[in-house]
Design an enzyme around this catalytic site. Structure first.
Site, PDB file in Angstrom:
ATOM      1  N   ASP A   1      30.402  15.681  -0.648  1.00  0.00           N
ATOM      2  CA  ASP A   1      30.477  16.261  -1.728  1.00  0.00           C
ATOM      3  C   ASP A   1      31.653  16.851  -1.956  1.00  0.00           C
ATOM      4  OD1 ASP A   1      27.839  15.189  -1.492  1.00  0.00           O
ATOM      5  OD2 ASP A   1      27.041  17.308  -1.380  1.00  0.00           O
TER       6      ASP A   1
ATOM      7  N   ASP B   1      21.686   9.769   3.089  1.00  0.00           N
ATOM      8  CA  ASP B   1      22.436  11.038   2.832  1.00  0.00           C
ATOM      9  C   ASP B   1      21.791  12.193   3.621  1.00  0.00           C
ATOM     10  OD1 ASP B   1      23.852  12.782   1.582  1.00  0.00           O
ATOM     11  OD2 ASP B   1      23.239  12.712  -0.035  1.00  0.00           O
TER      12      ASP B   1
END
Lengths: 913, 518
Positions: free
Chosen positions: A597, A522
């Site tokens: 996200d 990430d």
């Protein structure tokens, strides 16, 4: 996961729930974009110097001169195998080398001969190989036209927007604006090149500030730009990642589409802002032809799209047509990058499939994932401790919902030090992993590329002592703020750094890891909480290059090194599985991506379709969105619909923000648990088909999840569809993405085709808009008549548990009463398929006979699986069924399902595959 | 590959089970599977030849033809588990390589190396059942004691309450009498009377303040240990001295005069520091004041209260405190109806304020002493009232938890549960206490409502809800917090053992699983 900065906290509390646009640049705030975009179409200052032309068997070179400043460029033109033309433009004699993107092309692309057809004072005509394709190089002004027969397929610099900011010495007068003005216009001879220097020094050429950040730009302006005209084209796609429709919009009235890997907190939908990844590939399509443009540049890039039909209504177009006065529809595209060179691959199709193969021949195909990675993933930021993991695992068994991977986010580490475990919450990771392994399941733990600056942290010490960190403009180790606080960023562009990183995944290095532990990268844009636009300063350095040059490539390298590490730890035997958030062209070779996200909102569910379709078009098939939405808490209806949609998208993972209430599938009452269970089980029954599609993607570069137009390129009704999609070519999915929906209207393509509802087996004709009433349990999915799809109907706890289970073949007949499909079987997790250890057979149904042939006679593999059932859709009841195999004949029996009026013939077959 | 051994195994399987029935069929359904006779699916949907039972192909919609294979998606498999408990497992768990039945019968063809663990499990289960039964037995006995104690306690408290009420009445009468006497005696001395009136006011104000102080002390002393600590004070962020938004431990300690805790005596000094800022829990939780009706003094006619409005304005907190409102009422009684409270002049007031309090005459002093005693009664009264108002379970068996606190120390935090009051969390190595909720309600399922406690409205979370805690009560001999966790952000879960939830254990014999097969 998103960066949650202290100062953003305040913002959120104030009730705004959306991206803070002010944190990210518009084209106007990005100096080079503003400069370049200020250039308007018109006569190009560039002229081809035909006398400098050199033509060898494989390439043509030619100098271009800018008549305004006399700077010379070198044009290189190659004909590549597979109907691709490569155009490279660099400075003839740059002050210092300009960055050319390495490691993205899988090899130096093989060329084909070019030949000169004709030449005169104002140009040359070259033949592009066997087909009737030619490229015309016009000298004054310089432009390139690629022709096939009498049609222009694509023109370069036809609008005169080629621009190349040559590298230059900084004028000493920079510090004194008065003096600068005085000198302006004075021809200044550069001793080295003797070129005429005319450009004005504009703001932002040698220094640029954005908010509180300053970009020192020691090398000055270096932007490049080129325009492409696409006659006859009204639909362009690709250039992910954007939260926008599948069909790209024109950008005349707003910002261009931006490609600059950024960690965007709570991103907004339907706009051209940059997101986590960038693939500079655009596809252009009309009913006759599909082409592609691959702009190989890793710097910040902006793409403008305009169209001469954009503003016209359907009526207006019709009128044009009737009057015969219509100008040809045309789309114009313009690419602008901050640094590097122009290196463009023009993929000439002509079919969508050809473009996919062409692009795959350049950057490679989708990594063939372990079968389990195609199953369901359960994630949350964060599962609190080992006990929590165990109880979630047990929850799936208790509620009889299969899953394959459980995920751990950043909280599993010891103080955000990756490769470590929280000593209290995850004190005995191997015990935990063994418990998961006992259930034939797996785990993913996060490893981000920001490294906590802490002299007691082994990883940090090693990177520092080896000098592997990216440097700041002053030569010290670059430090930024991220999850662990102050962090360094390893220079993944260095092969030695990547090799070292890969070695960290060895079982004896990564303590607590086991073979069923996989990895998630990430924050690899890279995300720097206190950096400009939440990323790294562009004047940070990677050896000889600036971060500016390599930015969009960073995330790819992180995933590459991580995947290598996973391969190496098993001695090259096991396939890796690595998920990444940032990506670039070529990232498909290293694993899966997700759309970052997102939020628990219906529009975010809807946008997951075009976002993954766009990625599939540019090679990245293994794509998914966080099921349920990352931020905020979904309504039960939204959660169920998201599971139903996610079950039919390539990467199927539920994920949730730390601050949201728990949402494991059984927390919403028995009714909803059953709905979610059913969706997940549908995924598991179809795993053989998904696996086969990924094998195909790995082999051919065809996307797994496809827009309809890819299979129906001549049907304009499909060109803009992005609320439904195909998996492979045989399954059409129109998920329910509207709140409170009572029905959906799905377009079933194919004039002479039929489609079978996979739930009711009802037959529908193609080329129609079909209204389908829906309930909460409905997932509208159709199987194409003419296809054969293998399923495994014995759904178990995890995909590994189903390894030896039998197949059921769903044979859906077309109006000609034939069907065709494939079945692919291997061990599901090793690279042995490269050694021909697999079964790959073509299945055919014709003349009432179902037969199969081996697609790869070299291949050897034995499976304990068998075919237990054949369901034939669209046949009439046979009087007799016989079964023939080589040698022995086994029993069979047939039944017709009385409840379904159209035929559902079931044949029980037991035999060797 | 065709699996020849599968069929072989199938036939073996059938004969291997001692009671003749197909694999995976429970004894109770044996009669439906008759060897050699056509088999009718248990849902009656169709009939098939018997050789299709357990032939690894699903024929029945209800999965009943494949009790011993994984062929039917909705089938279930019966494990005999001799020595332990028989069980049904989903047929998808047959031969999946994972041992589910302790007798290993679910993995007959997967190669999984399962050990028969039934006897061991059975032994363990019996042991644990026995242990639990013992715990339950002893726990239940303890519970009976608790119930008895609760009963006694309640009677005692009711007695005390009655006593207080009587004394109060008595006191009121005496005060009334005294007043009349005083008035008569002081009639000629106008000035003196006024002075005394003034003195009375001062006295009353002081008493009122004391009453409030006492009430606040009781409230602050969350763990009821007879002292107010820094941590307890920290829960009242409104006391933040520099109003910078964070009420630090240092600040709190400062308020307590530099010590960690103060008792009732020392609290007097603290009180003067905090009384202006202090906000009562009750104000905060905006609990309706209806229970003040319990006080007979509230029966005072409204017009009297209105007369006193001026005085009330002096202390806006009036009415928030039952005790203060009570003392107020007493004053009304003392002043008597119709006596004008506004006769004093400004100058005179100033004069008096400058000098020391005028000495009380003996009678007044007596009265004051009596009043003090009276207020002490009142605090007791209030506390008892509050305690009696809680739901301590059907037999008040949870009553003993009142005014107690229980702690659990984990690697990071010290968790503290004060039943019927609050739950809090404090970092082990310094840092301020966070409220995880104050007493909300019993929240167990309808048939067992006293098995779960809910504490709500704790400190708020960023972007999230206020913290809350669910406390699960299980039977145990001791009263202990056994575990805490935070399954969801800001939603805590606490396990708590207490004899108060122990059920009467059934006799050990009837607990033995006598339906063990074989």
């Amino acid at each position: 996961m998103a960066p949650v900065l202290a100062f953003w906290l305040v913002l959120c509390l104030s009730g705004t729930w959306a991206v803070d646009r002010g944190n990210f640049k518009t084209c106007d705030q990005s100096a080079f974009c503003k400069r370049q975009r200020a250039l308007k179409p018109g006569e190009s200052p560039y002229r081809a110097l035909l006398e400098t032309m050199e033509l060898t068997n494989t390439r043509l070179t030619l100098q271009l001169i800018n008549d305004n400043n006399k700077v010379r460029l070198l044009l290189e033109l190659y004909r590549l195998q597979g109907n691709i033309t490569r155009v490279k433009i660099n400075e003839l004699k740059p002050l210092k080398p300009r960055y050319e993107v390495p490691d993205v092309l899988i090899r130096e692309p093989p060329t084909e001969p070019l030949s000169l057809l004709s030449q005169d004072d104002n140009g040359v005509v070259l033949s592009l190989g066997a087909e009737s394709q030619r490229v015309i190089v016009s000298a004054r002004p310089f432009r390139l036209d690629i022709m096939e027969g009498r049609d222009v397929l694509m023109s370069l610099n036809s609008r005169g927007l080629l621009a190349f900011e040559h590298l230059r010495m900084r004028k000493d007068t920079q510090a004194d604006p008065e003096a600068e003005k005085k000198e302006e216009g004075d021809p200044e001879n550069q001793a080295e090149t003797g070129k005429e220097e005319e450009e004005k020094v504009e703001d932002g050429m040698w220094e640029e500030t954005f908010k509180s950040h300053s970009d020192s730009k020691p090398h000055g302006p270096s932007a490049i730009s080129l325009d492409f005209s696409l006659p006859g084209v009204e639909h362009v796609y690709g250039i992910p990642e954007h939260a926008d429709t599948l069909r790209l919009k024109t950008t005349d009235n707003g910002d261009p589409y931006r490609l600059y890997n950024l960690d965007v907190f709570q991103y907004e939908l339907y706009n051209p802002m940059a997101l986590y990844g960038a693939v500079p590939v655009m596809l252009a399509h009309n009913a006759k032809r599909t082409t592609g443009i691959f702009w190989l540049n890793a710097a910040e890039t902006w793409v403008d799209i305009s169209s001469n039909t954009a503003g016209k209504t359907v009526f207006g177009k019709m009128l044009d047509y009737v009057q015969g006065s219509s100008e040809t529809p045309q789309t114009d595209v313009r690419w602008i990058s901050e640094s590097g060179i122009i290196d463009v691959f023009i993929m000439l199709g002509p079919t969508p499939k050809d473009v996919f193969s062409q692009y795959a021949s350049l950057t490679g195909t989708q990594a063939f994932p372990p079968l389990a990675a195609l199953a369901y993933h359960q994630c949350r930021w964060n599962y609190n401790d080992q006990e929590d993991v165990q109880s979630v695992d047990a929850g799936f068994d208790e509620h009889d919902i299969p899953y394959d991977f459980i995920w751990l986010d950043i909280e599993h580490t010891d103080g955000k030090r990756y490769f470590t475990w929280d000593p209290h919450k995850f004190a005995t990771p191997k015990e935990m992993l063994q418990g998961i392994m006992d259930k034939k399941r797996k785990m993913v733990a996060i490893v981000d590329p920001h490294i906590k600056v802490d002299s007691n942290y082994k990883i940090h010490n090693e990177i520092r002592s080896r000098g592997f960190y990216i440097k700041n403009k002053d030569g010290g180790d670059y430090e930024g703020w991220c999850w662990p606080g102050s962090a360094g960023y390893p220079d993944f562009t260095r092969p030695d750094m990547r090799a070292w990183w890969a070695s960290m995944f060895a079982y004896d290095q990564y303590e607590g890891s086991m073979e069923n532990l996989y990895t998630w990268n990430d924050m690899n844009e890279p995300s720097v909480f206190n950096g400009p636009e939440v990323t790294m300063h562009k004047d940070a350095t990677h050896g000889a290059w600036e971060h500016r040059d390599v930015h969009n490539l960073y995330g790819l390298y992180v995933q590459m090194a991580t995947a290598d590490g996973q391969i190496q730890r098993s001695g090259g035997v096991e396939r890796p599985f690595v998920l990444t958030r940032a990506f670039f062209a070529g990232s498909q070779r290293y694993g899966a991506v997700w759309t970052g996200d997102n939020a628990a909102e219906w529009d975010h569910l809807k946008i997951s379709i075009p976002m993954c379709l766009s990625l599939g078009l540019v090679g990245i098939s293994f794509c998914g969105a966080d099921v349920g939405g990352f931020f905020k808490s979904p309504s039960t209806e939204l959660l169920v619909r998201w599971y139903q949609t996610g079950a039919y998208q390539p990467f199927f993972r539920a994920h949730a923000h730390l601050d949201t209430p728990r949402r494991e599938p059984w927390l919403f009452g028995p009714e909803n648990t059953a709905l979610i269970r059913d969706a997940v089980r549908q995924r598991y029954t179809l795993l053989p088909y998904w696996y086969q599609q990924f094998y195909l993607a790995y082999h051919t570069g065809q996307p797994v999840m496809r827009p309809l137009w890819v299979e129906y390129p001549q049907d304009p009704a499909t060109f803009a569809l992005d609320d439904e999609f195909l998996i492979g070519r045989d399954l059409l999915v129109h998920p329910v993405t509207e709140e409170g929906a009572r029905g959906v209207t799905a377009y079933l393509p194919g004039k002479d085709e039929v489609w079978f509802d996979v739930n009711t087996f009802q037959k529908h004709n193609g080329a129609q808009n079909l209204y389908i009433p829906v309930t909460m349990s409905s997932i509208p999915v159709f199987q194409r008549g003419g296809s054969i799809i293998p399923r495994k109907l014995r759904v178990r706890r995890s995909s590994s548990c189903m390894e030896h289970d039998p197949y059921t073949l769903y044979v859906a007949l077309n109006p000609q009463r034939t069907a065709e499909g494939e079945i692919y079987i291997d061990d599901g997790h090793t690279f042995n398929y490269e050694k021909q250890e697999f079964i790959h057979r073509r299945l055919m149904f014709a003349n009432n006979v179902l037969s199969s042939v081996n697609l790869n006679p070299e291949a050897r593999f034995t499976t304990r699986s068998w075919i237990e059932r054949v369901v034939i859709l669209g046949a009439s009841k046979p009087s007799k069924v016989t079964l023939k195999t080589a040698g022995e004949s086994k029993f069979s029996r047939q039944t017709a399902d009385r409840k379904k009026p159209f035929l559902n013939l079931v044949v029980l077959v037991r035999r060797l595959l | 590959m065709y699996c020849p051994y599968l069929l072989l195994l199938l036939s073996l399987g059938v004969s291997a089970v001692e009671v003749q029935r197909p694999r995976g069929v429970p004894l109770s359904k044996r009669q439906f599977y008759e060897e050699g006779k056509p088999f009718t699916c248990l849902d009656g949907s169709r009939t098939i030849p018997f050789d299709r039972v357990n032939d690894d192909y699903c024929d029945c919609q209800d999965g009943s033809d494949e009790p011993g294979t994984a062929a039917c998606p909705n089938g279930s498999f019966h494990c005999t588990n001799a020595g332990f408990r028989p069980a049904f497992i989903p047929s998808s768990r047959i031969n999946d390589g994972i041992c589910d039945c302790c007798d290993t019968t679910d993995e007959y063809n997967s190669g999984a190396a399962c050990q028969n663990t039934c006897r061991e499990l059975g032994r363990k289960e019996r042991e644990s059942l026995q242990k639990m039964a013992e715990i339950a037995k002893e726990g239940f006995m303890l519970k009976q004691q608790l119930i008895q104690e609760a009963k006694r306690g309640l009677e005692e408290k009711k007695g005390k309450l009655a006593e207080v009420q009587t004394s109060k009445k008595d006191l009121e009468d005496k005060v009334e009498a005294l007043r009349s006497v005083k008035e008569a005696a002081e009639q000629p001395e106008k000035e003196a009377k006024e002075r005394h009136l003034k003195a009375w006011e001062a006295v009353i104000r002081k008493e009122k303040d004391m009453a409030k102080m006492a009430a606040v002390f009781l409230e602050l002393d969350a763990d009821a240990d007879g002292s107010v600590s820094v941590a307890e004070l920290l829960l009242h962020s409104e006391l933040d001295q520099d109003s910078d938004g964070t009420f630090t431990e240092t600040e709190a300690q400062g308020l307590l005069g530099g010590v960690d805790k103060v008792d009732t005596v020392a609290f007097e000094a603290v009180w003067s520091n905090i009384k202006d800022k202090y906000i009562s829990e009750e104000t905060r939780e905006s609990v309706s004041d209806t229970d003040s009706e319990q006080y007979p003094e509230d029966d005072i006619p409204e017009d009297e209260e209105e007369e006193d409005e001026d005085d009330e304005d002096e202390d806006p907190d009036d009415g928030e405190y039952k005790v203060t409102s009570l003392s107020f009422s007493i004053r009304l009684v003392l002043d008597g109806p119709g006596s004008p409270p506004t006769t004093r002049t400004q100058e005179k007031k100033d004069d008096e304020d400058e000098g020391t309090m005028p000495p009380y005459d003996q009678e007044t002093q007596n009265l004051i002493d009596r009043m003090t005693t009276f207020f002490c009664f009142l605090f007791v009264h209030r506390n008892i009232e509050k305690e009696i108002s809680f739901d301590f379970g059907p037999s008040a068996e949870f009553g003993y938890l009142y005014n107690q606190c229980y702690e659990l120390t984990t690697s990071e935090y010290i968790y503290r549960l004060c039943p019927f009051s609050r739950v809090s969390q404090k970092p082990k190595y310094g840092g301020s206490e966070t409220s995880l909720g104050t007493w909300g309600k019993w929240a167990g399922p309808d048939d067992n409502v006293y098995s779960v406690m809910k504490y709500e409205h704790g400190t708020g979370c960023w972007q999230g809800p206020n913290r809350s805690t669910t406390v699960k009560l299980t039977c145990g001999k001791e009263t202990v917090v056994t575990s805490t966790s935070e399954p969801s952000r800001c939603e805590y879960l606490m396990e708590f053992t207490t004899p108060a939830v122990c059920q009467e254990p059934p006799s050990l014999d009837s607990m033995h699983p006598d339906h063990e097969e074989l």
